[in-house]
Design a protein around this motif. Structure first.
Motif, mmCIF file in Angstrom:
data_model
loop_
_atom_site.group_PDB
_atom_site.id
_atom_site.type_symbol
_atom_site.label_atom_id
_atom_site.label_comp_id
_atom_site.label_asym_id
_atom_site.label_seq_id
_atom_site.Cartn_x
_atom_site.Cartn_y
_atom_site.Cartn_z
ATOM 1 N N ASN A 2 0.806 -1.204 0.000
ATOM 2 C CA ASN A 2 0.000 0.000 0.000
ATOM 3 C C ASN A 2 0.839 1.254 0.000
ATOM 4 O O ASN A 2 0.414 2.302 -0.449
ATOM 5 N N ASP A 11 -2.729 -8.353 -8.646
ATOM 6 C CA ASP A 11 -2.165 -8.626 -7.329
ATOM 7 C C ASP A 11 -3.086 -9.529 -6.517
ATOM 8 O O ASP A 11 -2.632 -10.447 -5.819
ATOM 9 N N VAL A 12 -4.388 -9.248 -6.597
ATOM 10 C CA VAL A 12 -5.361 -10.078 -5.876
ATOM 11 C C VAL A 12 -5.318 -11.506 -6.409
ATOM 12 O O VAL A 12 -5.320 -12.477 -5.637
ATOM 13 N N HIS A 15 -2.168 -13.260 -5.152
ATOM 14 C CA HIS A 15 -2.242 -13.586 -3.725
ATOM 15 C C HIS A 15 -3.200 -14.754 -3.475
ATOM 16 O O HIS A 15 -2.956 -15.611 -2.613
ATOM 17 N N ARG A 40 -10.850 -17.458 -1.011
ATOM 18 C CA ARG A 40 -9.459 -17.016 -1.171
ATOM 19 C C ARG A 40 -9.395 -15.619 -1.794
ATOM 20 O O ARG A 40 -8.583 -14.792 -1.397
ATOM 21 N N ASP A 43 -10.501 -13.053 0.776
ATOM 22 C CA ASP A 43 -9.443 -12.894 1.776
ATOM 23 C C ASP A 43 -8.314 -12.031 1.212
ATOM 24 O O ASP A 43 -7.778 -11.159 1.905
ATOM 25 N N ALA A 44 -7.961 -12.233 -0.053
ATOM 26 C CA ALA A 44 -6.915 -11.421 -0.677
ATOM 27 C C ALA A 44 -7.336 -9.963 -0.783
ATOM 28 O O ALA A 44 -6.526 -9.046 -0.575
ATOM 29 N N ARG A 46 -9.271 -8.391 1.271
ATOM 30 C CA ARG A 46 -9.157 -7.806 2.611
ATOM 31 C C ARG A 46 -7.703 -7.550 2.981
ATOM 32 O O ARG A 46 -7.351 -6.482 3.492
ATOM 33 N N VAL A 47 -6.845 -8.517 2.734
ATOM 34 C CA VAL A 47 -5.439 -8.387 3.112
ATOM 35 C C VAL A 47 -4.763 -7.259 2.338
ATOM 36 O O VAL A 47 -4.016 -6.458 2.900
ATOM 37 N N LEU A 48 -5.026 -7.192 1.047
ATOM 38 C CA LEU A 48 -4.377 -6.181 0.205
ATOM 39 C C LEU A 48 -5.084 -4.827 0.238
ATOM 40 O O LEU A 48 -4.576 -3.854 -0.295
ATOM 41 N N GLU A 49 -6.269 -4.812 0.878
ATOM 42 C CA GLU A 49 -7.089 -3.585 0.921
ATOM 43 C C GLU A 49 -7.347 -3.085 -0.500
ATOM 44 O O GLU A 49 -7.207 -1.912 -0.825
ATOM 45 N N TYR A 50 -7.739 -4.035 -1.337
ATOM 46 C CA TYR A 50 -7.992 -3.709 -2.740
ATOM 47 C C TYR A 50 -9.344 -3.036 -2.900
ATOM 48 O O TYR A 50 -10.344 -3.453 -2.297
#
Length: 346
Positions: A2, A11-12, A15, A40, A43-44, A46-50
């Motif tokens: 980020n 990227d999503v 991941h 999955r 979750d990606a 959320r983790v990457l804040e996409y």
């Protein structure tokens, strides 16, 4: 990630260990995805804040990502309520609203229209304070839909959301006449504006229906602002008691509030000495002393209807059709405390 750049759909996908098309299916709910893969991807995200690029998504879907709203003056509660309705409807459909309030900046409406055009918005909702259409807004209407609220502009085939101003004016004037008033002055809206014309037409219909010559009822033209209501009430009530009007019929609540202000300043009692009615039913109108009899316009509903009309036009794959008939909402007279029979006397 980020801190370096905004994450992308690729990227999503990387991941989540899936294809880009699978990510697209999940985010747009546009194709079948196995539950485990869907989880999955989410979750990606959320983790990457996409967050999706809404402009790009709107181009693919032919839907709006941002619309403009031009409001003359947010200190006028009616305009503010319309803006609330626009915002609420837009949020429900995932669309951003860019607000321009010309009076707040002191800049002309046309300059704001030019600014909106430079932002490449999908469409614009326009509340005119003048009854005119700036050249810049006309140019904007050629590249995307423009929807008018509470106004129609002759010569321009633009979609509009309005209220039945003529009927509302006729009914509130009939209410005044039913109390026995015959010495009446109309404090009207701007003659160049459709609302001013419609309300005056409604008043005149009520006068004719009560046996009054409509041409015999004086009309003082205001600008829908409180100061003009105060000044025009001063003009209307400046004569001796035996000739001055016993009722003021005002084309909006702000001018009626100005008329109330003048009456209190000169010691005239409302409604014992003079009755006053308005139009709009601003929230403050029920809190005045006396509480103002007026015509209710559903301002929030008008704003929401305008937003939905604009977004529906933008969603059409073949472009916007001709404007057609305006969406017309109903009005209702709110009877309160500001009307009474005329005082006894000559």
């Amino acid at each position: 990630m980020n801190n370096r750049r905004r994450p992308t759909m690729k990227d999503v996908a990387k991941h989540a260990r899936v294809s880009v098309s699978t990510v697209s299916y999940v985010l747009n709910d546009s194709g079948p995805v196995a539950p485990e893969r869907r989880e999955r991807v989410l979750d990606a995200v959320r983790v990457l804040e996409y967050s999706p690029n809404e402009s790009a998504r709107s181009l693919k879907r032919r839907s709006a990502s941002a619309i403009g709203l031009v409001v003359p003056d947010l200190t006028n509660q009616f305009f503010a309520l319309v803006a609330e309705g626009v915002q609420g409807a837009a949020i429900e459909r995932g669309v951003l609203v860019v607000l321009c309030a010309p009076q707040a900046t002191g800049l002309p409406e046309g300059l704001h229209a030019k600014l909106l055009r430079s932002q490449r918005l999908d469409g614009v909702i326009y509340l005119t304070g003048t009854g005119a259409l700036p050249t810049e807004l006309l140019e904007l209407s050629r590249s995307g839909p423009v929807v008018l609220v509470d106004e129609q502009i002759l010569g321009f085939d633009l979609p509009a959301v309005v209220c039945d101003s003529r009927r509302g004016a006729r009914e509130v004037a009939t209410h005044v006449l039913a109390h026995g008033h015959r010495r009446i002055v109309v404090i009207g809206g701007p003659s160049a504006m459709w609302t001013g014309q419609q309300r005056l037409a409604g008043y005149r219909e009520a006068f004719a229906g009560a046996g009054l010559d409509p041409d015999s009822v004086p009309v003082l033209v205001g600008d829908y602002r409180q100061d003009s209501g105060c000044e025009l009430a001063r003009v209307a009530l400046s004569g001796p008691p035996e000739t001055r009007p016993t009722a003021l019929v005002c084309a909006n609540d702000l001018m009626a509030i100005g008329a109330l202000e003048h009456c209190k300043a000169v010691g005239l009692r409302v409604p014992q000495d003079v009755s006053i009615v308005g139009f709009d039913d601003l929230p403050v109108s029920a809190l005045l002393t006396p509480r103002l009899t007026t015509v209710r316009q559903p301002a929030r509903e008008m704003g929401a209807a305008a937003a939905n009309r604009l977004l529906d036009l933008l969603a059409k794959p073949d472009g916007a059709p001709p404007a057609g008939e305006p969406v017309m909402l109903s009005t209702e007279v709110e009877i309160r405390d500001s009307v009474a029979p005329p005082p006894a006397g000559p």
